[in-house]
Scaffold this motif. Structure first.
Motif, PDB file in Angstrom:
ATOM      1  N   GLY A 117       0.220  -0.644   0.256  1.00  0.00           N
ATOM      2  CA  GLY A 117      -0.324  -0.069  -0.184  1.00  0.00           C
ATOM      3  C   GLY A 117       1.158   1.585  -0.069  1.00  0.00           C
ATOM      4  N   ASP A 118       0.193   2.112   0.272  1.00  0.00           N
ATOM      5  CA  ASP A 118       0.712   3.119   0.029  1.00  0.00           C
ATOM      6  C   ASP A 118       1.911   3.636   1.439  1.00  0.00           C
ATOM      7  N   ASP A 119       2.877   4.285   0.981  1.00  0.00           N
ATOM      8  CA  ASP A 119       3.799   4.963   2.101  1.00  0.00           C
ATOM      9  C   ASP A 119       3.226   4.991   4.405  1.00  0.00           C
ATOM     10  N   ARG A 120       1.814   5.993   3.602  1.00  0.00           N
ATOM     11  CA  ARG A 120       1.381   7.573   5.042  1.00  0.00           C
ATOM     12  C   ARG A 120       0.831   5.303   6.082  1.00  0.00           C
ATOM     13  N   ALA A 121      -0.190   4.908   4.946  1.00  0.00           N
ATOM     14  CA  ALA A 121      -1.033   3.854   5.577  1.00  0.00           C
ATOM     15  C   ALA A 121       0.158   2.785   6.406  1.00  0.00           C
ATOM     16  N   ALA A 122       1.056   2.172   5.497  1.00  0.00           N
ATOM     17  CA  ALA A 122       1.842   1.498   5.911  1.00  0.00           C
ATOM     18  C   ALA A 122       2.174   1.620   7.032  1.00  0.00           C
ATOM     19  N   ALA A 123       2.688   2.878   6.950  1.00  0.00           N
ATOM     20  CA  ALA A 123       2.802   3.800   8.959  1.00  0.00           C
ATOM     21  C   ALA A 123       2.788   3.478   9.939  1.00  0.00           C
ATOM     22  N   GLU A 124       1.230   3.548   9.515  1.00  0.00           N
ATOM     23  CA  GLU A 124       0.613   3.589  10.711  1.00  0.00           C
ATOM     24  C   GLU A 124      -0.054   2.404  11.296  1.00  0.00           C
ATOM     25  N   PRO A 125       1.146   2.252  12.615  1.00  0.00           N
ATOM     26  CA  PRO A 125       0.368   0.233  12.938  1.00  0.00           C
ATOM     27  C   PRO A 125      -0.739   0.200  13.022  1.00  0.00           C
ATOM     28  N   LEU A 126      -1.693  -0.805  13.442  1.00  0.00           N
ATOM     29  CA  LEU A 126      -3.374  -1.806  13.450  1.00  0.00           C
ATOM     30  C   LEU A 126      -3.122  -1.920  14.580  1.00  0.00           C
ATOM     31  N   GLY A 127      -2.283  -1.911  15.577  1.00  0.00           N
ATOM     32  CA  GLY A 127      -2.136  -3.178  17.098  1.00  0.00           C
ATOM     33  C   GLY A 127      -0.818  -3.477  17.417  1.00  0.00           C
ATOM     34  N   SER A 128      -0.661  -3.809  18.846  1.00  0.00           N
ATOM     35  CA  SER A 128       0.190  -4.130  19.155  1.00  0.00           C
ATOM     36  C   SER A 128      -0.014  -4.893  19.763  1.00  0.00           C
ATOM     37  N   LEU A 129       1.200  -5.760  20.397  1.00  0.00           N
ATOM     38  CA  LEU A 129       1.711  -7.072  21.267  1.00  0.00           C
ATOM     39  C   LEU A 129       2.771  -7.163  21.552  1.00  0.00           C
ATOM     40  N   TRP A 130       2.328  -7.765  23.043  1.00  0.00           N
ATOM     41  CA  TRP A 130       3.402  -7.994  24.230  1.00  0.00           C
ATOM     42  C   TRP A 130       3.608  -9.090  24.941  1.00  0.00           C
ATOM     43  N   VAL A 131       3.882  -9.715  24.883  1.00  0.00           N
ATOM     44  CA  VAL A 131       4.365 -11.252  25.480  1.00  0.00           C
ATOM     45  C   VAL A 131       5.975 -11.974  26.401  1.00  0.00           C
ATOM     46  N   ASP A 132       4.935 -12.366  26.950  1.00  0.00           N
ATOM     47  CA  ASP A 132       6.298 -12.716  27.809  1.00  0.00           C
ATOM     48  C   ASP A 132       6.925 -13.800  27.646  1.00  0.00           C
ATOM     49  N   LEU A 133       7.453 -14.706  27.348  1.00  0.00           N
ATOM     50  CA  LEU A 133       8.013 -15.682  26.533  1.00  0.00           C
ATOM     51  C   LEU A 133       8.029 -16.990  27.704  1.00  0.00           C
ATOM     52  N   HIS A 134       8.232 -16.223  29.053  1.00  0.00           N
ATOM     53  CA  HIS A 134       8.576 -17.199  29.988  1.00  0.00           C
ATOM     54  C   HIS A 134       7.924 -16.384  31.759  1.00  0.00           C
ATOM     55  N   LEU A 135       6.556 -16.967  32.239  1.00  0.00           N
ATOM     56  CA  LEU A 135       6.345 -15.797  32.652  1.00  0.00           C
ATOM     57  C   LEU A 135       6.220 -16.275  34.476  1.00  0.00           C
ATOM     58  N   ARG A 136       5.989 -17.800  34.163  1.00  0.00           N
ATOM     59  CA  ARG A 136       6.587 -19.089  35.497  1.00  0.00           C
ATOM     60  C   ARG A 136       6.210 -20.323  35.051  1.00  0.00           C
ATOM     61  N   ASP A 137       7.024 -20.711  35.633  1.00  0.00           N
ATOM     62  CA  ASP A 137       6.744 -22.313  35.250  1.00  0.00           C
ATOM     63  C   ASP A 137       5.485 -23.054  35.661  1.00  0.00           C
ATOM     64  N   LEU A 138       4.523 -24.119  34.863  1.00  0.00           N
ATOM     65  CA  LEU A 138       3.450 -24.469  35.318  1.00  0.00           C
ATOM     66  C   LEU A 138       3.816 -25.736  36.422  1.00  0.00           C
ATOM     67  N   PRO A 139       2.970 -26.842  37.445  1.00  0.00           N
ATOM     68  CA  PRO A 139       3.634 -27.520  38.232  1.00  0.00           C
ATOM     69  C   PRO A 139       4.366 -28.198  37.626  1.00  0.00           C
ATOM     70  N   ASP A 140       3.959 -28.690  36.318  1.00  0.00           N
ATOM     71  CA  ASP A 140       4.881 -29.718  35.650  1.00  0.00           C
ATOM     72  C   ASP A 140       6.158 -29.224  35.123  1.00  0.00           C
ATOM     73  N   LEU A 174       6.039 -20.597  19.549  1.00  0.00           N
ATOM     74  CA  LEU A 174       6.550 -21.179  18.928  1.00  0.00           C
ATOM     75  C   LEU A 174       7.389 -21.705  18.635  1.00  0.00           C
ATOM     76  N   ALA A 175       7.942 -20.557  17.823  1.00  0.00           N
ATOM     77  CA  ALA A 175       9.081 -20.457  17.035  1.00  0.00           C
ATOM     78  C   ALA A 175       9.829 -20.318  18.736  1.00  0.00           C
ATOM     79  N   ALA A 176      10.089 -19.945  19.901  1.00  0.00           N
ATOM     80  CA  ALA A 176      10.666 -19.617  21.142  1.00  0.00           C
ATOM     81  C   ALA A 176      10.378 -20.849  21.612  1.00  0.00           C
ATOM     82  N   GLY A 177      10.209 -22.081  21.269  1.00  0.00           N
ATOM     83  CA  GLY A 177       9.833 -23.652  21.716  1.00  0.00           C
ATOM     84  C   GLY A 177       9.008 -23.579  23.099  1.00  0.00           C
ATOM     85  N   VAL A 178       7.559 -22.674  23.011  1.00  0.00           N
ATOM     86  CA  VAL A 178       6.981 -22.932  23.667  1.00  0.00           C
ATOM     87  C   VAL A 178       5.908 -23.283  23.779  1.00  0.00           C
TER      88      VAL A 178
END
Length: 212
Positions: A117-140, A174-178
């Motif tokens: 698309g045009d530069d202006r549309a491509a530069a406008e973020p549609l949304g954002s994501l923040w993931v902690d890949l290891h918040l804690r361990d489950l009981p197992d 999944l790319a990080a093996g989680v």
């Protein structure tokens, strides 16, 4: 005892399977305010066409963090905290998890954009994501990743970008093996609850609160 310590609020977390305990919490005047959801990941889902994801770099990070923190404060206040309590919790949580800013190890920070698309549309973020890949361990001992923020820009809501961001979160895990991913959702957010249910997330715990 809590009142004697000067506490003004008490929260309890009840497993979804403990129906009797949930009933007891309601009888004692606790109100459900949040749910913990979880999903076991298997195969990386494809992303829809026409979008692309880019890392949130050091230059973008301060403005993104300020916006995320303000949204978090509002959500905490909606759940019953005072503004002072919400701001203090927001500062502590963001400091603990993002100690090195955009370069914090084990953290995924992404923004979603239109592809092409045009530069202006491509530069406008549609949304954002923040993931902690290891918040804690489950009981197992299995590592648990956690979606800290999934936000669609106001001008682009209602177009499926929230689903795309969640698919992106699964791919990054999944790319990080989680293979275990969780998140919080406020109980009154019916739109988000329907989205997560449609993606295969199940309720693990219910969080209740009571003013003392």
């Amino acid at each position: 005892m809590l009142r004697n310590w000067g506490c003004a609020r008490v929260d309890v977390v009840v497993p979804e399977s403990a129906q009797a305990a949930r009933g007891l919490a309601a009888t004692l005047g606790y109100a459900e305010r949040m749910r913990n959801l979880g999903k076991s990941l298997t195969a990386a889902p494809p992303l829809p066409g026409g979008v692309t994801a880019r890392p949130i770099g050091a230059a973008e990070f301060p403005a993104w963090l300020d916006r995320a923190a303000r949204a978090y404060v509002r959500s905490l206040m909606d759940s019953g905290l005072t503004e002072e309590q919400a701001r203090a919790k927001s500062r502590l949580d963001h400091h603990n998890v993002l100690q090195q800013g955009a370069d914090t190890p084990g953290v995924v920070l992404r923004r979603l954009y239109r592809a092409g698309g045009d530069d202006r549309a491509a530069a406008e973020p549609l949304g954002s994501l923040w993931v902690d890949l290891h918040l804690r361990d489950l009981p197992d001992g299995t590592p648990l990743a956690w979606v800290m923020v999934v936000e669609v820009s106001p001008a682009h809501r209602g177009r499926g970008h929230g689903r795309t961001l969640m698919l992106l979160a699964e791919r990054e895990c999944l790319a990080a093996g989680v293979r275990e991913l969780g998140l919080n959702v406020f109980s009154g957010n019916e739109v988000a609850l329907r989205l997560y249910a449609s993606l295969g997330y199940r309720v693990v715990n219910r969080c209740y609160g009571k003013q003392l």
